[in-house]
Design a protein around this motif. Structure first.
Motif, PDB file in Angstrom:
ATOM      1  N   SER A  83      10.594   4.107  -8.320  1.00 24.87           N
ATOM      2  CA  SER A  83      10.612   4.873  -7.072  1.00 24.87           C
ATOM      3  C   SER A  83      11.892   5.656  -6.853  1.00 24.87           C
ATOM      4  O   SER A  83      11.896   6.622  -6.088  1.00 24.87           O
ATOM      5  N   GLN A  84      12.978   5.216  -7.471  1.00 19.39           N
ATOM      6  CA  GLN A  84      14.279   5.882  -7.287  1.00 19.39           C
ATOM      7  C   GLN A  84      14.633   6.001  -5.809  1.00 19.39           C
ATOM      8  O   GLN A  84      15.125   7.025  -5.354  1.00 19.39           O
ATOM      9  N   GLY A  85      14.345   4.933  -5.078  1.00 20.34           N
ATOM     10  CA  GLY A  85      14.732   4.887  -3.672  1.00 20.34           C
ATOM     11  C   GLY A  85      13.841   5.658  -2.727  1.00 20.34           C
ATOM     12  O   GLY A  85      14.169   5.786  -1.541  1.00 20.34           O
ATOM     13  N   LYS A  86      12.689   6.140  -3.203  1.00 20.87           N
ATOM     14  CA  LYS A  86      11.807   6.946  -2.350  1.00 20.87           C
ATOM     15  C   LYS A  86      10.802   6.107  -1.572  1.00 20.87           C
ATOM     16  O   LYS A  86      10.041   6.635  -0.778  1.00 20.87           O
ATOM     17  N   GLY A  87      10.787   4.821  -1.810  1.00 23.02           N
ATOM     18  CA  GLY A  87       9.814   3.976  -1.138  1.00 23.02           C
ATOM     19  C   GLY A  87       8.533   3.848  -1.933  1.00 23.02           C
ATOM     20  O   GLY A  87       8.350   4.492  -2.973  1.00 23.02           O
ATOM     21  N   LEU A  88       7.626   3.025  -1.419  1.00 21.10           N
ATOM     22  CA  LEU A  88       6.396   2.711  -2.121  1.00 21.10           C
ATOM     23  C   LEU A  88       5.195   2.863  -1.200  1.00 21.10           C
ATOM     24  O   LEU A  88       5.317   2.827   0.024  1.00 21.10           O
ATOM     25  N   SER A  89       4.031   3.006  -1.829  1.00 18.50           N
ATOM     26  CA  SER A  89       2.765   2.897  -1.115  1.00 18.50           C
ATOM     27  C   SER A  89       2.080   1.624  -1.579  1.00 18.50           C
ATOM     28  O   SER A  89       2.075   1.307  -2.764  1.00 18.50           O
ATOM     29  N   LEU A  90       1.501   0.881  -0.652  1.00 15.11           N
ATOM     30  CA  LEU A  90       0.658  -0.252  -0.987  1.00 15.11           C
ATOM     31  C   LEU A  90      -0.795   0.157  -0.765  1.00 15.11           C
ATOM     32  O   LEU A  90      -1.137   0.697   0.291  1.00 15.11           O
ATOM     33  N   ILE A  91      -1.633  -0.097  -1.755  1.00 16.78           N
ATOM     34  CA  ILE A  91      -3.075   0.140  -1.634  1.00 16.78           C
ATOM     35  C   ILE A  91      -3.759  -1.216  -1.735  1.00 16.78           C
ATOM     36  O   ILE A  91      -3.806  -1.816  -2.811  1.00 16.78           O
ATOM     37  N   GLY A  92      -4.254  -1.702  -0.629  1.00 23.39           N
ATOM     38  CA  GLY A  92      -4.879  -3.016  -0.606  1.00 23.39           C
ATOM     39  C   GLY A  92      -6.385  -2.895  -0.535  1.00 23.39           C
ATOM     40  O   GLY A  92      -6.925  -2.324   0.417  1.00 23.39           O
ATOM     41  N   HIS A  93      -7.071  -3.402  -1.563  1.00 21.43           N
ATOM     42  CA  HIS A  93      -8.537  -3.394  -1.547  1.00 21.43           C
ATOM     43  C   HIS A  93      -9.047  -4.708  -0.984  1.00 21.43           C
ATOM     44  O   HIS A  93      -8.621  -5.787  -1.402  1.00 21.43           O
ATOM     45  N   SER A  94      -9.951  -4.627  -0.037  1.00 18.58           N
ATOM     46  CA  SER A  94     -10.595  -5.794   0.547  1.00 18.58           C
ATOM     47  C   SER A  94      -9.528  -6.788   1.034  1.00 18.58           C
ATOM     48  O   SER A  94      -8.640  -6.409   1.786  1.00 18.58           O
ATOM     49  N   ALA A  95      -9.575  -8.039   0.599  1.00 24.93           N
ATOM     50  CA  ALA A  95      -8.591  -9.024   1.055  1.00 24.93           C
ATOM     51  C   ALA A  95      -7.168  -8.629   0.699  1.00 24.93           C
ATOM     52  O   ALA A  95      -6.213  -9.061   1.357  1.00 24.93           O
ATOM     53  N   GLY A  96      -7.011  -7.786  -0.329  1.00 25.54           N
ATOM     54  CA  GLY A  96      -5.672  -7.316  -0.690  1.00 25.54           C
ATOM     55  C   GLY A  96      -4.993  -6.567   0.438  1.00 25.54           C
ATOM     56  O   GLY A  96      -3.759  -6.532   0.508  1.00 25.54           O
ATOM     57  N   GLY A  97      -5.786  -5.989   1.359  1.00 31.18           N
ATOM     58  CA  GLY A  97      -5.199  -5.269   2.482  1.00 31.18           C
ATOM     59  C   GLY A  97      -4.554  -6.181   3.500  1.00 31.18           C
ATOM     60  O   GLY A  97      -3.428  -5.944   3.941  1.00 31.18           O
ATOM     61  N   TRP A  98      -5.257  -7.263   3.886  1.00 29.13           N
ATOM     62  CA  TRP A  98      -4.617  -8.151   4.864  1.00 29.13           C
ATOM     63  C   TRP A  98      -3.557  -9.027   4.210  1.00 29.13           C
ATOM     64  O   TRP A  98      -2.579  -9.429   4.861  1.00 29.13           O
ATOM     65  N   LEU A  99      -3.703  -9.295   2.914  1.00 30.45           N
ATOM     66  CA  LEU A  99      -2.624 -10.008   2.213  1.00 30.45           C
ATOM     67  C   LEU A  99      -1.381  -9.141   2.113  1.00 30.45           C
ATOM     68  O   LEU A  99      -0.253  -9.656   2.120  1.00 30.45           O
ATOM     69  N   ALA A 100      -1.550  -7.827   2.044  1.00 30.86           N
ATOM     70  CA  ALA A 100      -0.392  -6.926   2.082  1.00 30.86           C
ATOM     71  C   ALA A 100       0.341  -7.062   3.408  1.00 30.86           C
ATOM     72  O   ALA A 100       1.582  -7.027   3.455  1.00 30.86           O
ATOM     73  N   ARG A 101      -0.395  -7.221   4.490  1.00 26.53           N
ATOM     74  CA  ARG A 101       0.236  -7.378   5.801  1.00 26.53           C
ATOM     75  C   ARG A 101       1.018  -8.692   5.865  1.00 26.53           C
ATOM     76  O   ARG A 101       2.119  -8.742   6.446  1.00 26.53           O
TER      77      ARG A 101
END
Length: 315
Positions: free
Chosen positions: A110-128
């Motif tokens: 990322s070189q300090g630019k930050g990230l995007s999280l893509i959570g599919h199904s349960a992966g979305g609330w587990l990301a939270r």
């Protein structure tokens, strides 16, 4: 900064060939971390990785195998499981560690630019849960695909919380969704007039013979309004709603408390949106990469659908 609150957008994907954007100067999109849904493994998202790469988005998939999900059986020995008050930790520590490993790998890109999280199904609330436990300083976007964010209403007959309290914990303890320059939540749901799919109750009710919804689609840059009439017993099915609609409807009922709602065949639309997020629904979207077909049965990550949400990763 206060979060923006958006009305839900319901979109009809256009089935034209997706065009990858050309490079603009030295702009490089943030890396994305893909978080598998319940029962999925990392390999299920290979095609999504390729699609993201065509738009210049580097990606890392959290390392999860199908067998890993059996680790969740550890929760069975926790009395909280049987009380319906289970917490994510320690039973899901293994998954949170996989997220953290993937985030660390993506941070090197990322070189300090930050990230995007893509959570599919349960992966979305587990990301939270991950963002609550590990922090979100490196995360600029959480984009969820068919995630059951909301727990079912309490006390409804015939409804059993399949997460045994986990979603109640998330709702009560994790940060609320926001849409700010620093952090954006985008929640994508599936909704359909006919495909993937409106559920139906096991027993037709007299007042459920005809129902209606107004859907708004976007095609060629123009807004389209359409009144969709769904009849449970007057559309060629003399026995009432199809067995499939009833079967799917019972699944929806366990998630949101109602069977006669729109959804992607697994997760109801109403459960996949969050107040404070930018909420979007796509018609005709299948829930999972497993069993999907990019042409006839597209899922959220199929190219024809991904091209409608990819811009969130490029902003």
């Amino acid at each position: 900064m206060a979060s923006a609150i958006f009305p839900s957008l319901r979109l009809r994907p256009t089935f034209s060939s997706a065009t990858s954007p050309s490079s603009s100067g030295d702009f490089k999109p943030r890396p994305a971390v893909i978080l598998p849904g319940l029962g999925n493994n990392s390999g299920d998202y290979k095609k999504l990785e390729v699609t993201l790469g065509e738009y210049g988005v580097p990606s890392v998939v959290a390392a999860v195998s199908r067998l890993d999900w059996f680790r969740n059986a550890a929760g069975l020995v926790d009395p909280a499981y049987w009380r319906g008050t289970l917490r994510p930790r320690p039973v899901l520590d293994w998954y949170l560690k996989r997220i953290d490993d993937a985030v660390r790998e993506a941070n090197e890109l990322s070189q300090g630019k930050g990230l995007s999280l893509i959570g599919h199904s349960a992966g979305g609330w587990l990301a939270r849960v991950y963002m609550e436990e590990y922090g979100n300083a490196d995360i600029s976007l959480l984009l969820t695909l068919g995630t059951p964010h909301l727990p079912p209403p309490r006390g409804l007959s015939g409804v059993i919380d399949q997460t045994r309290g986990l979603l109640y914990y998330v709702e009560e303890n994790c940060a609320k969704a926001v849409y700010t320059p620093e952090l954006r939540y985008v929640c994508i749901a599936g909704s359909s007039l006919c495909r993937y799919i409106r559920g139906a109750p096991l027993v037709d009710k007299a007042d459920a013979n005809v129902d209606s919804d107004v859907t708004v689609g976007i095609e060629g840059g123009e807004v389209i309004s359409e009144l969709a009439l769904a009849s449970n017993n007057k559309t060629g099915d003399s026995s009432g709603s199809s067995f499939r609609a009833r079967f799917v409807g019972q699944g929806y009922k366990q998630v949101c408390g109602r069977a006669d709602v729109w959804g992607d065949g697994v997760v109801p639309e109403v459960s996949a949106h969050l107040e404070g997020a930018l909420n979007v629904s796509f018609e005709g979207v299948y829930h999972s990469p497993v069993g999907s077909d990019d042409e006839t049965r597209p899922w959220y990550g199929s190219p024809v659908i991904a091209k409608e949400w990819i811009h969130h990763l490029l902003e």
